[in-house]
Design a protein around this motif. Structure first.
Motif, PDB file in Angstrom:
ATOM      1  N   ARG A 168     -10.820  16.965  -6.052  1.00  0.00           N
ATOM      2  CA  ARG A 168      -9.756  16.950  -6.901  1.00  0.00           C
ATOM      3  C   ARG A 168      -8.799  17.823  -6.262  1.00  0.00           C
ATOM      4  O   ARG A 168      -9.087  19.090  -5.859  1.00  0.00           O
ATOM      5  CB  ARG A 168     -10.236  17.701  -8.329  1.00  0.00           C
ATOM      6  CG  ARG A 168      -8.874  18.118  -9.099  1.00  0.00           C
ATOM      7  CD  ARG A 168      -9.233  18.858 -10.508  1.00  0.00           C
ATOM      8  NE  ARG A 168      -8.368  19.091 -11.186  1.00  0.00           N
ATOM      9  CZ  ARG A 168      -8.047  18.252 -12.381  1.00  0.00           C
ATOM     10  NH1 ARG A 168      -8.629  17.321 -12.682  1.00  0.00           N
ATOM     11  NH2 ARG A 168      -6.790  18.536 -13.131  1.00  0.00           N
ATOM     12  N   LEU A 169      -7.587  17.240  -5.807  1.00  0.00           N
ATOM     13  CA  LEU A 169      -6.709  18.153  -5.035  1.00  0.00           C
ATOM     14  C   LEU A 169      -5.690  18.822  -6.036  1.00  0.00           C
ATOM     15  O   LEU A 169      -4.821  19.563  -5.602  1.00  0.00           O
ATOM     16  CB  LEU A 169      -6.118  17.377  -3.841  1.00  0.00           C
ATOM     17  CG  LEU A 169      -6.648  16.799  -2.844  1.00  0.00           C
ATOM     18  CD1 LEU A 169      -6.066  15.782  -2.099  1.00  0.00           C
ATOM     19  CD2 LEU A 169      -7.669  17.701  -2.182  1.00  0.00           C
ATOM     20  N   GLY A 170      -5.536  18.033  -7.150  1.00  0.00           N
ATOM     21  CA  GLY A 170      -4.539  18.614  -8.126  1.00  0.00           C
ATOM     22  C   GLY A 170      -2.996  18.235  -7.924  1.00  0.00           C
ATOM     23  O   GLY A 170      -1.990  18.643  -8.095  1.00  0.00           O
ATOM     24  N   GLU A 171      -3.102  16.873  -7.231  1.00  0.00           N
ATOM     25  CA  GLU A 171      -1.558  16.431  -6.663  1.00  0.00           C
ATOM     26  C   GLU A 171      -1.956  14.801  -6.638  1.00  0.00           C
ATOM     27  O   GLU A 171      -2.747  14.211  -6.504  1.00  0.00           O
ATOM     28  CB  GLU A 171      -1.156  16.882  -5.563  1.00  0.00           C
ATOM     29  CG  GLU A 171      -2.182  16.455  -4.334  1.00  0.00           C
ATOM     30  CD  GLU A 171      -1.691  17.217  -3.082  1.00  0.00           C
ATOM     31  OE1 GLU A 171      -1.603  16.725  -1.883  1.00  0.00           O
ATOM     32  OE2 GLU A 171      -1.488  18.524  -3.191  1.00  0.00           O
ATOM     33  N   TYR A 172      -0.661  14.456  -6.785  1.00  0.00           N
ATOM     34  CA  TYR A 172      -0.444  12.799  -6.787  1.00  0.00           C
ATOM     35  C   TYR A 172       0.900  12.446  -6.713  1.00  0.00           C
ATOM     36  O   TYR A 172       1.733  13.231  -6.974  1.00  0.00           O
ATOM     37  CB  TYR A 172      -1.421  12.091  -7.821  1.00  0.00           C
ATOM     38  CG  TYR A 172      -0.494  12.417  -9.246  1.00  0.00           C
ATOM     39  CD1 TYR A 172       0.546  11.683  -9.654  1.00  0.00           C
ATOM     40  CD2 TYR A 172      -1.016  13.531  -9.921  1.00  0.00           C
ATOM     41  CE1 TYR A 172       1.267  12.080 -10.972  1.00  0.00           C
ATOM     42  CE2 TYR A 172      -0.686  13.987 -11.149  1.00  0.00           C
ATOM     43  CZ  TYR A 172       0.605  13.081 -11.635  1.00  0.00           C
ATOM     44  OH  TYR A 172       1.137  13.712 -13.051  1.00  0.00           O
ATOM     45  N   ARG A 173       1.139  11.249  -6.280  1.00  0.00           N
ATOM     46  CA  ARG A 173       2.667  10.522  -6.425  1.00  0.00           C
ATOM     47  C   ARG A 173       2.620   9.550  -7.391  1.00  0.00           C
ATOM     48  O   ARG A 173       1.519   8.877  -7.468  1.00  0.00           O
ATOM     49  CB  ARG A 173       3.052  10.483  -4.863  1.00  0.00           C
ATOM     50  CG  ARG A 173       3.349  11.581  -3.908  1.00  0.00           C
ATOM     51  CD  ARG A 173       4.014  10.998  -2.764  1.00  0.00           C
ATOM     52  NE  ARG A 173       3.150  10.309  -2.055  1.00  0.00           N
ATOM     53  CZ  ARG A 173       3.658   9.436  -0.985  1.00  0.00           C
ATOM     54  NH1 ARG A 173       4.956   9.466  -0.754  1.00  0.00           N
ATOM     55  NH2 ARG A 173       2.685   9.084  -0.239  1.00  0.00           N
ATOM     56  N   VAL A 174       3.715   9.349  -7.937  1.00  0.00           N
ATOM     57  CA  VAL A 174       4.084   8.374  -8.838  1.00  0.00           C
ATOM     58  C   VAL A 174       4.808   7.239  -8.270  1.00  0.00           C
ATOM     59  O   VAL A 174       5.993   7.522  -7.980  1.00  0.00           O
ATOM     60  CB  VAL A 174       4.420   8.604 -10.395  1.00  0.00           C
ATOM     61  CG1 VAL A 174       4.455   7.270 -11.226  1.00  0.00           C
ATOM     62  CG2 VAL A 174       3.375   9.687 -10.866  1.00  0.00           C
ATOM     63  N   GLY A 175       4.496   5.624  -8.273  1.00  0.00           N
ATOM     64  CA  GLY A 175       5.375   4.696  -7.742  1.00  0.00           C
ATOM     65  C   GLY A 175       5.398   3.819  -8.862  1.00  0.00           C
ATOM     66  O   GLY A 175       5.091   3.878  -9.903  1.00  0.00           O
ATOM     67  N   ASP A 176       6.361   2.682  -8.631  1.00  0.00           N
ATOM     68  CA  ASP A 176       6.451   1.697  -9.568  1.00  0.00           C
ATOM     69  C   ASP A 176       5.500   0.682  -9.284  1.00  0.00           C
ATOM     70  O   ASP A 176       4.337   0.901  -8.786  1.00  0.00           O
ATOM     71  CB  ASP A 176       7.919   1.062  -9.761  1.00  0.00           C
ATOM     72  CG  ASP A 176       8.467   1.038  -8.525  1.00  0.00           C
ATOM     73  OD1 ASP A 176       7.923   0.692  -7.453  1.00  0.00           O
ATOM     74  OD2 ASP A 176       9.585   0.561  -8.317  1.00  0.00           O
ATOM     75  N   ASP A 177       5.899  -0.706  -9.086  1.00  0.00           N
ATOM     76  CA  ASP A 177       4.886  -1.508  -8.535  1.00  0.00           C
ATOM     77  C   ASP A 177       4.973  -1.715  -7.095  1.00  0.00           C
ATOM     78  O   ASP A 177       4.263  -2.965  -6.504  1.00  0.00           O
ATOM     79  CB  ASP A 177       5.218  -3.126  -9.358  1.00  0.00           C
ATOM     80  CG  ASP A 177       6.551  -3.622  -9.023  1.00  0.00           C
ATOM     81  OD1 ASP A 177       7.322  -2.927  -8.508  1.00  0.00           O
ATOM     82  OD2 ASP A 177       6.798  -4.979  -9.342  1.00  0.00           O
TER      83      ASP A 177
END
Length: 215
Positions: A168-177
């Motif tokens: 668990r790094l506590g981060e992420y990025r959100v993309g579309d398809d």
């Protein structure tokens, strides 16, 4: 706080989502074929078969959000898409959103490009059917549901699963398809996928959409 039902909440992705949602104080109910040896505190576990409409209806009724975290293998190998059609119908009738754990192969390397699932030459032949079946949910089945059904299909990075649990790094990025990390497929841990997933559930800023979570 919301009443969140997780169908398939004892698998890799499902159990991580259950743990994250419960830790935030949501009221979580899990439907699974077998009960886990270790249970998340304050989570209600219901033993039942996802192919049984009555079992599905019992946990969808009264929910604020429904999460589908099923895998197209074992008993669901031949009925996966039909089970999700039933789930979608029940959730639509309940008038609540449906969030589905997706797969990387349904993403695209670039806007307008063919999805990865259209060329599986780099994937092991024994999982081709699974990849195609999961992708069919967002390519064909979910878009064909009534406009009244609010769904979000959440694809992880390619390196995601019990074979690469990560930390668990506590981060992420959100993309579309379009994959956030198309070159090599990228990675995300189970804990951080769940972090992003529950954030999506809470924020509700995507509707009838395909999104991607990755580092």
């Amino acid at each position: 706080m919301s009443r969140i039902t997780v169908i398939g909440g004892t698998g890799y992705a499902g159990s991580a989502i259950v743990a994250e949602a419960a830790a935030r104080g949501h009221e979580v109910t899990v439907l699974s074929r077998s009960l886990p040896a270790e249970r998340v505190p304050d989570v209600k576990y219901v033993q039942g078969d996802a192919t049984d409409e009555a079992a599905l209806s019992s946990v969808v009724s009264g929910a604020d959000v429904v999460v589908g975290a099923l895998a197209p293998r074992g008993p669901l190998a031949g009925s996966f898409r039909e089970v999700y059609r039933t789930i979608a119908r029940l959730v639509d009738a309940e008038g609540v959103p449906l969030f589905v754990v997706g797969g990387f192969s349904s993403l695209r390397p670039a806007a307008g490009a063919p999805r990865f699932v259209e060329d599986l030459s780099s994937a092991p032949a024994e999982i081709h059917d699974e990849l195609i079946t999961v992708a069919a949910l967002v390519v064909d089945d979910l878009p064909a549901t009534p406009e009244t059904l609010d769904w979000v299909f959440v694809s992880p990075a390619a390196k995601f699963g019990s074979f690469a649990p990560g930390e668990r790094l506590g981060e992420y990025r959100v993309g579309d398809d379009v994959a956030v990390q198309p070159d090599g497929g990228g990675a995300i841990s189970g804990a951080d996928y769940a972090l992003g997933f529950v954030d999506l559930v809470e924020k509700r800023n995507y509707h009838r959409a395909h999104v991607n979570l990755a580092y």
